[in-house]
Motif scaffolding. Structure first.
Motif, PDB file in Angstrom:
ATOM      1  N   ASN A   1       6.513  -4.063 -15.349  1.00  0.00           N
ATOM      2  CA  ASN A   1       5.649  -5.000 -14.636  1.00  0.00           C
ATOM      3  C   ASN A   1       5.115  -4.395 -13.337  1.00  0.00           C
ATOM      4  OD1 ASN A   1       7.864  -5.127 -12.964  1.00  0.00           O
ATOM      5  ND2 ASN A   1       8.341  -7.259 -13.405  1.00  0.00           N
ATOM      6  N   TYR A   2       5.485  -3.141 -13.057  1.00  0.00           N
ATOM      7  CA  TYR A   2       4.966  -2.450 -11.880  1.00  0.00           C
ATOM      8  C   TYR A   2       5.062  -0.954 -12.122  1.00  0.00           C
ATOM      9  CZ  TYR A   2       4.242  -0.745  -7.165  1.00  0.00           C
ATOM     10  OH  TYR A   2       3.735  -0.079  -6.082  1.00  0.00           O
ATOM     11  N   ALA A   3       4.047  -0.263 -11.663  1.00  0.00           N
ATOM     12  CA  ALA A   3       4.044   1.204 -11.637  1.00  0.00           C
ATOM     13  C   ALA A   3       3.150   1.613 -10.477  1.00  0.00           C
ATOM     14  CB  ALA A   3       3.500   1.773 -12.937  1.00  0.00           C
ATOM     15  N   ASN A   4       3.633   2.509  -9.654  1.00  0.00           N
ATOM     16  CA  ASN A   4       2.762   2.985  -8.583  1.00  0.00           C
ATOM     17  C   ASN A   4       1.825   4.070  -9.140  1.00  0.00           C
ATOM     18  OD1 ASN A   4       4.418   5.289  -8.608  1.00  0.00           O
ATOM     19  ND2 ASN A   4       5.049   5.077  -6.476  1.00  0.00           N
ATOM     20  N   ARG A   5       0.931   4.523  -8.297  1.00  0.00           N
ATOM     21  CA  ARG A   5      -0.076   5.489  -8.749  1.00  0.00           C
ATOM     22  C   ARG A   5       0.560   6.772  -9.277  1.00  0.00           C
ATOM     23  NH1 ARG A   5      -4.554   8.101  -4.849  1.00  0.00           N
ATOM     24  NH2 ARG A   5      -2.645   8.909  -3.959  1.00  0.00           N
ATOM     25  N   THR A   6       1.623   7.252  -8.624  1.00  0.00           N
ATOM     26  CA  THR A   6       2.290   8.472  -9.084  1.00  0.00           C
ATOM     27  C   THR A   6       2.830   8.280 -10.492  1.00  0.00           C
ATOM     28  OG1 THR A   6       2.856   9.039  -6.801  1.00  0.00           O
ATOM     29  CG2 THR A   6       4.099  10.155  -8.535  1.00  0.00           C
ATOM     30  N   ALA A   7       3.419   7.128 -10.770  1.00  0.00           N
ATOM     31  CA  ALA A   7       3.942   6.839 -12.113  1.00  0.00           C
ATOM     32  C   ALA A   7       2.817   6.777 -13.139  1.00  0.00           C
ATOM     33  CB  ALA A   7       4.723   5.531 -12.105  1.00  0.00           C
ATOM     34  N   MET A   8       1.730   6.094 -12.796  1.00  0.00           N
ATOM     35  CA  MET A   8       0.613   6.000 -13.745  1.00  0.00           C
ATOM     36  C   MET A   8       0.054   7.377 -14.062  1.00  0.00           C
ATOM     37  SD  MET A   8      -1.397   2.462 -12.765  1.00  0.00           S
ATOM     38  CE  MET A   8      -1.841   2.928 -11.112  1.00  0.00           C
ATOM     39  N   GLN A   9      -0.048   8.242 -13.055  1.00  0.00           N
ATOM     40  CA  GLN A   9      -0.551   9.600 -13.284  1.00  0.00           C
ATOM     41  C   GLN A   9       0.427  10.397 -14.138  1.00  0.00           C
ATOM     42  OE1 GLN A   9      -1.191  10.812  -9.218  1.00  0.00           O
ATOM     43  NE2 GLN A   9      -3.294  10.082  -9.216  1.00  0.00           N
TER      44      GLN A   9
ATOM     45  N   HIS B   1       0.842  -1.205   0.000  1.00  0.00           N
ATOM     46  CA  HIS B   1       0.000   0.000   0.000  1.00  0.00           C
ATOM     47  C   HIS B   1       0.870   1.244   0.000  1.00  0.00           C
ATOM     48  CE1 HIS B   1      -2.158   3.308   1.991  1.00  0.00           C
ATOM     49  NE2 HIS B   1      -3.203   2.867   1.318  1.00  0.00           N
ATOM     50  N   ASN B   2       1.858   1.299   0.912  1.00  0.00           N
ATOM     51  CA  ASN B   2       2.707   2.484   1.030  1.00  0.00           C
ATOM     52  C   ASN B   2       3.483   2.759  -0.251  1.00  0.00           C
ATOM     53  OD1 ASN B   2       1.756   2.597   3.635  1.00  0.00           O
ATOM     54  ND2 ASN B   2       3.688   2.000   4.589  1.00  0.00           N
ATOM     55  N   LEU B   3       3.972   1.729  -0.899  1.00  0.00           N
ATOM     56  CA  LEU B   3       4.708   1.919  -2.155  1.00  0.00           C
ATOM     57  C   LEU B   3       3.772   2.368  -3.271  1.00  0.00           C
ATOM     58  CD1 LEU B   3       7.182  -1.099  -2.154  1.00  0.00           C
ATOM     59  CD2 LEU B   3       7.699   1.308  -1.696  1.00  0.00           C
ATOM     60  N   PHE B   4       2.599   1.756  -3.354  1.00  0.00           N
ATOM     61  CA  PHE B   4       1.676   2.089  -4.437  1.00  0.00           C
ATOM     62  C   PHE B   4       1.190   3.534  -4.334  1.00  0.00           C
ATOM     63  CE2 PHE B   4      -2.354   2.222  -6.713  1.00  0.00           C
ATOM     64  CZ  PHE B   4      -1.953   1.708  -7.936  1.00  0.00           C
TER      65      PHE B   4
ATOM     66  N   ALA C   1       5.035  11.124 -21.891  1.00  0.00           N
ATOM     67  CA  ALA C   1       3.766  10.589 -21.396  1.00  0.00           C
ATOM     68  C   ALA C   1       2.916  10.128 -22.574  1.00  0.00           C
ATOM     69  CB  ALA C   1       3.021  11.657 -20.598  1.00  0.00           C
ATOM     70  N   LYS C   2       1.882   9.385 -22.295  1.00  0.00           N
ATOM     71  CA  LYS C   2       0.943   8.913 -23.320  1.00  0.00           C
ATOM     72  C   LYS C   2       0.345  10.077 -24.106  1.00  0.00           C
ATOM     73  CE  LYS C   2      -3.506   6.545 -23.665  1.00  0.00           C
ATOM     74  NZ  LYS C   2      -4.564   5.901 -22.866  1.00  0.00           N
TER      75      LYS C   2
ATOM     76  N   VAL D   1       7.758   8.504  -7.810  1.00  0.00           N
ATOM     77  CA  VAL D   1       7.553   7.511  -8.865  1.00  0.00           C
ATOM     78  C   VAL D   1       8.309   6.237  -8.500  1.00  0.00           C
ATOM     79  CG1 VAL D   1       8.114   6.945 -11.272  1.00  0.00           C
ATOM     80  CG2 VAL D   1       7.141   9.186 -10.698  1.00  0.00           C
ATOM     81  N   LEU D   2       7.665   5.103  -8.731  1.00  0.00           N
ATOM     82  CA  LEU D   2       8.289   3.798  -8.562  1.00  0.00           C
ATOM     83  C   LEU D   2       7.804   2.912  -9.703  1.00  0.00           C
ATOM     84  CD1 LEU D   2      10.005   1.766  -6.965  1.00  0.00           C
ATOM     85  CD2 LEU D   2       7.941   1.241  -5.616  1.00  0.00           C
TER      86      LEU D   2
END
Length: 167
Positions: A75-83, A54-57, A131-132, A62-63
């Motif tokens: 294979n992983y992106a936290n919420r900050t990265a996705m945004q 939870h804390n990492l996500f 970014a996209k 960015v992670l």
């Protein structure tokens, strides 16, 4: 298998991503590898693996991570990265990590990945990403490290950075 995280958590809502067993396990690998190589905690110590995930996500930095494929895919992106990249979870985990790099920075990125693979981690990388939406941004203060599972087998690389500047 660790590199197949995306298969077990695709089509999940943002709230559910960090709760998936594979993400909880991967979060532990990222945090343990970071602590082992860097000598610091990636986030404040958590009481249990679920809290760590939870804390990492939901961290304000960015992670991201990718596996060990010849052409790695996130294979992983936290919420900050996705945004930041304007990507959903399903989009992010289908994205080759090199594809978000500017073409003229591909060689520098490859050198950074190689250096981290050889040294265990590197600090203070910066580069331009896209970014996209097509908007470009400079990533700053990047720390990249190798990920290894409990037996010590390399299973990927992760990167974190606290700052970015829109260009």
């Amino acid at each position: 298998m660790v590199n197949n995280i995306e298969h077990s958590v695709s089509n999940t809502s943002e709230k559910e991503i960090w709760q998936q067993p594979e993400i909880i396990r991967w979060s532990q690998i990222m945090a343990d590898s970071y602590r082992q190589l860097v000598g610091e905690n990636l986030v404040d110590l958590a009481e249990n693996p679920e809290q760590l995930a939870h804390n990492l996500f939901f961290a304000p930095f960015v992670l991201v991570s990718h596996g060990t494929q010849a052409e790695p895919i996130f294979n992983y992106a936290n919420r900050t990265a996705m945004q930041l990249w304007s990507l959903s979870w399903d989009e992010f985990i289908a994205t080759p990590s090199a594809s978000v790099t500017e073409p003229d920075e591909i060689e520098a990125r490859a050198a950074m990945l190689k250096q981290a693979a050889e040294q265990g981690y590197i600090d203070n990388y910066q580069g331009i990403r896209t970014a996209k939406t097509g908007k470009k941004f400079r990533i700053e203060g990047v720390r990249l490290w190798n990920l290894s599972d409990r037996p010590g087998k390399i299973c990927g690389q992760a990167a974190t950075f606290p700052r970015w500047t829109w260009l």
